[in-house]
Design a protein around this motif. Structure first.
Motif, PDB file in Angstrom:
ATOM      1  N   VAL A  33       0.836  -1.209   0.000  1.00 28.91           N
ATOM      2  CA  VAL A  33       0.000   0.000   0.000  1.00 28.91           C
ATOM      3  C   VAL A  33       0.868   1.255   0.000  1.00 28.91           C
ATOM      4  N   SER A  34       2.023   1.159   0.623  1.00 31.07           N
ATOM      5  CA  SER A  34       2.933   2.298   0.700  1.00 31.07           C
ATOM      6  C   SER A  34       3.420   2.749  -0.677  1.00 31.07           C
ATOM      7  N   ILE A  35       3.512   1.842  -1.623  1.00 30.51           N
ATOM      8  CA  ILE A  35       4.057   2.179  -2.944  1.00 30.51           C
ATOM      9  C   ILE A  35       3.170   3.199  -3.669  1.00 30.51           C
ATOM     10  N   PRO A  36       1.899   2.886  -3.965  1.00 28.55           N
ATOM     11  CA  PRO A  36       1.086   3.895  -4.655  1.00 28.55           C
ATOM     12  C   PRO A  36       0.806   5.117  -3.779  1.00 28.55           C
ATOM     13  N   SER A  37       0.765   4.917  -2.471  1.00 30.77           N
ATOM     14  CA  SER A  37       0.510   6.040  -1.569  1.00 30.77           C
ATOM     15  C   SER A  37       1.621   7.076  -1.643  1.00 30.77           C
ATOM     16  N   ASN A  38       2.861   6.623  -1.656  1.00 29.67           N
ATOM     17  CA  ASN A  38       3.985   7.557  -1.738  1.00 29.67           C
ATOM     18  C   ASN A  38       4.076   8.212  -3.105  1.00 29.67           C
ATOM     19  N   ILE A  39       3.738   7.479  -4.148  1.00 27.78           N
ATOM     20  CA  ILE A  39       3.717   8.079  -5.487  1.00 27.78           C
ATOM     21  C   ILE A  39       2.686   9.204  -5.526  1.00 27.78           C
ATOM     22  N   ALA A  40       1.510   8.947  -4.988  1.00 28.57           N
ATOM     23  CA  ALA A  40       0.450   9.957  -4.974  1.00 28.57           C
ATOM     24  C   ALA A  40       0.838  11.153  -4.108  1.00 28.57           C
ATOM     25  N   GLU A  41       1.392  10.881  -2.940  1.00 31.21           N
ATOM     26  CA  GLU A  41       1.768  11.984  -2.053  1.00 31.21           C
ATOM     27  C   GLU A  41       2.848  12.858  -2.690  1.00 31.21           C
TER      28      GLU A  41
END
Length: 106
Positions: A44-52
């Motif tokens: 979950v951290s992968i797309p979350s960090n890309i979005a952030e």
């Protein structure tokens, strides 16, 4: 900065999250709050960090968050290899996910 939803890396990493949840749903019940949870959080951290990072409206900040997402990919890959050693999943499933992480990393 481009809308993160249009980024292929974000779209592919979201697909990876779904595959990870499908995989970890088959883990032994006692792993629900152990390795399964860690794997889910890393994914979950992968797309979350890309979005952030994209939402920061700064190329420098976006790059920084891409590096963080890359770290989460390495964490996820390690956890998947641990799952393989513990026989929590089929080797073919693990290697399919590892190929997807490599695609996202590129």
């Amino acid at each position: 900065m481009a809308n993160y939803r249009n980024l292929m890396v974000w779209q592919n990493s979201r697909k990876l999250v779904k595959q990870i949840y499908n995989l970890t749903g088959k883990f032994p019940l006692e792993e629900k709050f152990g390795l399964a949870n860690q794997i889910q959080r890393a994914a979950v951290s992968i797309p979350s960090n890309i979005a952030e990072g994209a939402g920061r409206n700064s190329d420098k900040e976006f790059k920084r968050f891409l590096f963080i997402a890359n770290g989460s990919i390495a964490e996820l890959e390690t956890q998947l290899l641990i799952c393989e050693k513990l026989d929590f999943a089929d080797q073919a499933d693990i290697y399919s996910l590892l190929r997807r992480t490599e695609e996202i990393r590129k």
